[in-house]
Design a protein around this motif. Structure first.
Motif, PDB file in Angstrom:
ATOM      1  N   LYS A 240       3.732   5.469  -5.886  1.00 20.62           N
ATOM      2  CA  LYS A 240       3.718   5.362  -7.345  1.00 20.62           C
ATOM      3  C   LYS A 240       2.607   6.168  -7.994  1.00 20.62           C
ATOM      4  O   LYS A 240       2.710   6.516  -9.161  1.00 20.62           O
ATOM      5  CB  LYS A 240       3.569   3.898  -7.761  1.00 20.62           C
ATOM      6  CG  LYS A 240       4.806   3.087  -7.562  1.00 20.62           C
ATOM      7  CD  LYS A 240       4.582   1.665  -8.032  1.00 20.62           C
ATOM      8  CE  LYS A 240       5.800   0.811  -7.814  1.00 20.62           C
ATOM      9  NZ  LYS A 240       5.576  -0.566  -8.247  1.00 20.62           N
ATOM     10  N   LYS A 241       1.539   6.474  -7.259  1.00 15.71           N
ATOM     11  CA  LYS A 241       0.406   7.149  -7.889  1.00 15.71           C
ATOM     12  C   LYS A 241       0.742   8.576  -8.311  1.00 15.71           C
ATOM     13  O   LYS A 241       0.127   9.120  -9.211  1.00 15.71           O
ATOM     14  CB  LYS A 241      -0.811   7.143  -6.973  1.00 15.71           C
ATOM     15  CG  LYS A 241      -0.740   8.114  -5.830  1.00 15.71           C
ATOM     16  CD  LYS A 241      -2.050   8.172  -5.098  1.00 15.71           C
ATOM     17  CE  LYS A 241      -1.961   9.321  -4.094  1.00 15.71           C
ATOM     18  NZ  LYS A 241      -3.215   9.617  -3.508  1.00 15.71           N
ATOM     19  N   ASP A 242       1.744   9.178  -7.677  1.00 13.86           N
ATOM     20  CA  ASP A 242       2.133  10.542  -8.022  1.00 13.86           C
ATOM     21  C   ASP A 242       3.159  10.595  -9.146  1.00 13.86           C
ATOM     22  O   ASP A 242       3.462  11.672  -9.654  1.00 13.86           O
ATOM     23  CB  ASP A 242       2.707  11.250  -6.787  1.00 13.86           C
ATOM     24  CG  ASP A 242       1.666  11.408  -5.694  1.00 13.86           C
ATOM     25  OD1 ASP A 242       0.467  11.470  -6.029  1.00 13.86           O
ATOM     26  OD2 ASP A 242       2.053  11.465  -4.509  1.00 13.86           O
ATOM     27  N   LEU A 243       3.693   9.435  -9.542  1.00 13.79           N
ATOM     28  CA  LEU A 243       4.723   9.402 -10.582  1.00 13.79           C
ATOM     29  C   LEU A 243       4.108   9.460 -11.976  1.00 13.79           C
ATOM     30  O   LEU A 243       2.984   9.022 -12.195  1.00 13.79           O
ATOM     31  CB  LEU A 243       5.553   8.126 -10.456  1.00 13.79           C
ATOM     32  CG  LEU A 243       6.350   7.964  -9.162  1.00 13.79           C
ATOM     33  CD1 LEU A 243       7.023   6.610  -9.148  1.00 13.79           C
ATOM     34  CD2 LEU A 243       7.371   9.057  -9.017  1.00 13.79           C
ATOM     35  N   ILE A 244       4.862   9.975 -12.909  1.00  7.17           N
ATOM     36  CA  ILE A 244       4.459   9.984 -14.313  1.00  7.17           C
ATOM     37  C   ILE A 244       4.863   8.636 -14.902  1.00  7.17           C
ATOM     38  O   ILE A 244       6.013   8.217 -14.750  1.00  7.17           O
ATOM     39  CB  ILE A 244       5.152  11.132 -15.077  1.00  7.17           C
ATOM     40  CG1 ILE A 244       4.769  12.465 -14.455  1.00  7.17           C
ATOM     41  CG2 ILE A 244       4.821  11.089 -16.549  1.00  7.17           C
ATOM     42  CD1 ILE A 244       5.575  13.632 -14.964  1.00  7.17           C
TER      43      ILE A 244
ATOM     44  N   ALA B 138       0.829  -1.203   0.000  1.00  7.16           N
ATOM     45  CA  ALA B 138       0.000   0.000   0.000  1.00  7.16           C
ATOM     46  C   ALA B 138       0.865   1.255   0.000  1.00  7.16           C
ATOM     47  O   ALA B 138       0.551   2.238  -0.691  1.00  7.16           O
ATOM     48  CB  ALA B 138      -0.931  -0.010   1.209  1.00  7.16           C
ATOM     49  N   LYS B 139       1.958   1.212   0.746  1.00  4.93           N
ATOM     50  CA  LYS B 139       2.867   2.364   0.780  1.00  4.93           C
ATOM     51  C   LYS B 139       3.531   2.568  -0.585  1.00  4.93           C
ATOM     52  O   LYS B 139       3.682   3.699  -1.054  1.00  4.93           O
ATOM     53  CB  LYS B 139       3.916   2.148   1.865  1.00  4.93           C
ATOM     54  CG  LYS B 139       4.798   3.340   2.093  1.00  4.93           C
ATOM     55  CD  LYS B 139       5.729   3.109   3.259  1.00  4.93           C
ATOM     56  CE  LYS B 139       6.627   4.311   3.487  1.00  4.93           C
ATOM     57  NZ  LYS B 139       7.567   4.094   4.592  1.00  4.93           N
ATOM     58  N   GLN B 140       3.918   1.460  -1.250  1.00  5.10           N
ATOM     59  CA  GLN B 140       4.521   1.573  -2.577  1.00  5.10           C
ATOM     60  C   GLN B 140       3.529   2.143  -3.582  1.00  5.10           C
ATOM     61  O   GLN B 140       3.879   2.998  -4.400  1.00  5.10           O
ATOM     62  CB  GLN B 140       4.997   0.202  -3.054  1.00  5.10           C
ATOM     63  CG  GLN B 140       6.244  -0.286  -2.363  1.00  5.10           C
ATOM     64  CD  GLN B 140       6.614  -1.690  -2.811  1.00  5.10           C
ATOM     65  OE1 GLN B 140       5.897  -2.324  -3.581  1.00  5.10           O
ATOM     66  NE2 GLN B 140       7.733  -2.200  -2.310  1.00  5.10           N
ATOM     67  N   GLU B 141       2.297   1.670  -3.549  1.00  9.58           N
ATOM     68  CA  GLU B 141       1.277   2.175  -4.476  1.00  9.58           C
ATOM     69  C   GLU B 141       0.984   3.642  -4.218  1.00  9.58           C
ATOM     70  O   GLU B 141       0.729   4.409  -5.148  1.00  9.58           O
ATOM     71  CB  GLU B 141      -0.003   1.334  -4.363  1.00  9.58           C
ATOM     72  CG  GLU B 141       0.147  -0.073  -4.870  1.00  9.58           C
ATOM     73  CD  GLU B 141       0.566  -0.145  -6.328  1.00  9.58           C
ATOM     74  OE1 GLU B 141       0.088   0.694  -7.126  1.00  9.58           O
ATOM     75  OE2 GLU B 141       1.380  -1.013  -6.674  1.00  9.58           O
TER      76      GLU B 141
END
Length: 160
Positions: free
Chosen positions: A68-72, A62-65
């Motif tokens: 990752k959600k803010d990355l392009i 959950a922390k990784q996701e």
């Protein structure tokens, strides 16, 4: 004078004893810590507790996701594609797309074929000759012709 030396020696000895006592207190030889709290469960090992191991793994994912959600997202052409058939297929489709001819392009490039935008030239057929070769065949200049144009001239004049 003897009294002064003795007092000075005693003062030095007291300083040494105080220093050693402070060092021994700082090292805390074998005594238990004086903190009243206990170690949090997050810092304890989860050996033999599969539920806690799964919970920690889910929290990590959950922390990784969340990060990752803010990355392009990386474009497909820059991805490491070894073992990724979806990325390889997308790259192949991108490479092959530039070689695909649209029906509009074919209709304009080959006006002898019927299609949209053929400029009304559907009566002609393609014999593979250039305008210069056609003009030389029409004027009977066989010596200027080569290859297929010479064969077309000889076929038209009956030399075959």
């Amino acid at each position: 004078i003897l009294l002064k030396v003795t007092i000075k020696g005693v003062a030095t000895m007291v300083k040494v004893v105080v220093f050693l006592a402070a060092a021994a207190g700082a090292l805390n030889f074998g005594s238990k810590p004086t903190t009243a709290g206990t170690t949090p469960a997050a810092f304890k090992p989860a050996f033999g507790n599969p539920a806690q191991i799964a919970q920690r793994a889910a929290a990590r994912l959950a922390k990784q996701e969340e990060c990752k959600k803010d990355l392009i997202p990386t474009p497909g052409r820059f991805l490491f594609a070894f073992g990724r058939p979806d990325v390889l297929a997308a790259r192949q489709a991108e490479r092959c797309a530039k070689w695909e001819w649209s029906s509009e392009f074919l209709a304009k490039a080959r006006p002898d074929k019927a299609g949209v935008g053929n400029y009304g030239a559907g009566d002609y057929f393609d014999d593979g000759l250039t305008v210069l070769e056609r003009n030389q065949i029409a004027s009977g200049k066989e010596s200027f012709l080569t290859g297929g144009a010479k064969a077309a001239y000889r076929a038209r004049t009956g030399q075959f």
